[in-house]
Design a protein around this motif. Sequence first.
Motif, short mmCIF file in Angstrom:
data_model
loop_
_atom_site.label_atom_id
_atom_site.label_comp_id
_atom_site.label_asym_id
_atom_site.label_seq_id
_atom_site.Cartn_x
_atom_site.Cartn_y
_atom_site.Cartn_z
N THR A 60 0.84 -1.19 0.00
CA THR A 60 0.00 0.00 0.00
C THR A 60 0.88 1.24 0.00
N SER A 61 0.49 2.23 -0.76
CA SER A 61 1.21 3.51 -0.76
C SER A 61 0.43 4.52 0.07
N GLY A 62 1.08 5.66 0.34
CA GLY A 62 0.36 6.75 0.96
C GLY A 62 0.83 7.16 2.34
N ILE A 63 -0.05 7.84 3.05
CA ILE A 63 0.29 8.55 4.28
C ILE A 63 0.77 7.63 5.40
N LEU A 64 1.92 8.00 5.95
CA LEU A 64 2.51 7.31 7.10
C LEU A 64 3.00 8.39 8.06
N ILE A 65 2.67 8.24 9.35
CA ILE A 65 3.02 9.24 10.36
C ILE A 65 4.12 8.70 11.28
N LEU A 66 5.14 9.54 11.53
CA LEU A 66 6.23 9.21 12.44
C LEU A 66 6.28 10.26 13.54
N ALA A 67 6.65 9.83 14.75
CA ALA A 67 6.76 10.74 15.89
C ALA A 67 8.22 10.94 16.26
N LYS A 68 8.56 12.20 16.60
CA LYS A 68 9.94 12.54 16.95
C LYS A 68 10.19 12.55 18.46
N LYS A 69 9.13 12.42 19.24
CA LYS A 69 9.26 12.41 20.70
C LYS A 69 8.37 11.32 21.28
N ARG A 70 8.83 10.69 22.35
CA ARG A 70 8.07 9.60 22.97
C ARG A 70 6.71 10.09 23.48
N SER A 71 6.68 11.29 24.05
CA SER A 71 5.42 11.83 24.58
C SER A 71 4.40 12.04 23.46
N ILE A 72 4.89 12.45 22.28
CA ILE A 72 4.01 12.65 21.13
C ILE A 72 3.50 11.31 20.61
N LEU A 73 4.40 10.32 20.57
CA LEU A 73 4.01 8.97 20.14
C LEU A 73 2.89 8.43 21.04
N LYS A 74 3.06 8.59 22.34
CA LYS A 74 2.07 8.11 23.31
C LYS A 74 0.72 8.79 23.09
N LYS A 75 0.75 10.10 22.86
CA LYS A 75 -0.49 10.85 22.65
C LYS A 75 -1.15 10.45 21.33
N MET A 76 -0.35 10.25 20.27
CA MET A 76 -0.91 9.85 18.98
C MET A 76 -1.53 8.45 19.07
N HIS A 77 -0.89 7.55 19.80
CA HIS A 77 -1.46 6.21 19.99
C HIS A 77 -2.79 6.29 20.75
N GLU A 78 -2.84 7.18 21.73
CA GLU A 78 -4.08 7.39 22.48
C GLU A 78 -5.17 7.92 21.56
N ASN A 79 -4.80 8.85 20.68
CA ASN A 79 -5.76 9.41 19.72
C ASN A 79 -6.25 8.36 18.72
N LEU A 80 -5.35 7.46 18.31
CA LEU A 80 -5.75 6.36 17.42
C LEU A 80 -6.76 5.45 18.11
N ARG A 81 -6.49 5.10 19.37
CA ARG A 81 -7.42 4.24 20.12
C ARG A 81 -8.79 4.91 20.28
N ASN A 82 -8.78 6.23 20.44
CA ASN A 82 -10.04 6.97 20.64
C ASN A 82 -10.67 7.42 19.32
N LYS A 83 -10.09 6.92 18.19
CA LYS A 83 -10.61 7.21 16.85
C LYS A 83 -10.66 8.71 16.56
N LEU A 84 -9.61 9.40 16.97
CA LEU A 84 -9.50 10.84 16.74
C LEU A 84 -8.58 11.17 15.57
N ILE A 85 -7.99 10.13 14.97
CA ILE A 85 -7.19 10.31 13.76
C ILE A 85 -7.96 9.67 12.61
N HIS A 86 -8.38 10.47 11.65
CA HIS A 86 -9.27 10.00 10.59
C HIS A 86 -8.47 9.79 9.30
N LYS A 87 -8.42 8.53 8.86
CA LYS A 87 -7.68 8.19 7.64
C LYS A 87 -8.65 7.77 6.54
N GLU A 88 -8.32 8.16 5.32
CA GLU A 88 -9.15 7.81 4.18
C GLU A 88 -8.26 7.24 3.07
N TYR A 89 -8.74 6.17 2.46
CA TYR A 89 -7.98 5.48 1.42
C TYR A 89 -8.71 5.59 0.09
#
Length: 235
Positions: A60-89
């Motif tokens: 699959t091609s397309g959008i991939l997100i990387l985190a530069k800080k552990r605190s940001i990674l943790k927050k982004m994972h939390e947002n993914l679990r809470n369905k606050l990051i909306h992806k469209e294919y």
Amino acid sequence: MHLFLKNILFEDKYLIIFNKPYGIAVHGGSGINYGVIEIFRKIRQELAFLELVHRIDKETSGILILAKKRSILKKMHENLRNKLIHKEYLALLHGHWSEKNTTVSLPLLKKKNDHHKKKVCVHKNGKPSITRFKIFQYFHNTTLMSIIPITGRTHQIRVHAAQFGHPVVFDQKYGDIKKEKKILHKKNGRLLLHAYKVFFYHPLNNEKIFITAKLDERFKKLLKIFSKKNIFNNF
């Protein structure tokens, strides 16, 4: 290396959003020495921390997100679990998808075959999985679709589409390989699935982030072929 830098869609002190090319794994392993994360760590050695926020298939091609800080990674994972990051294919599916099937809710279970390769199937003991499908355009014997995965299971879009008899075009794992074999050779096929939009609020400053990833030339060329004629007539 230049391709990777060229494909960066967004970057600040906390995140990198990257348009991943088709055929590149997100990380090394299983016979692959380097993936996206290893390459970025090499070209961005000044960064003390760099991790994948999520994954997409090698095919699959397309959008991939990387985190530069552990605190940001943790927050982004939390947002993914809470369905606050909306992806469209964007995907091209075999056949004409029914307008009635707007939401597919089927449990998915990971299995390994006799060759110890991972495959996902619909199974009552699987994890709950929900995908929304919207028709963009009908072609001769395919449908261009906008697809939103509500849950983020492995191969979710590919399995849910195939379960309804409309696998993603050139899907060698869940599609009709025999039917496509000659076309794969003739038309230089690739899985026609692309993560093309993401929307979320920045985990640090709550700023709206809306990113679109352009289709690569190979995807666009294949779409043009399918839109003009029925290339499966002779097979």
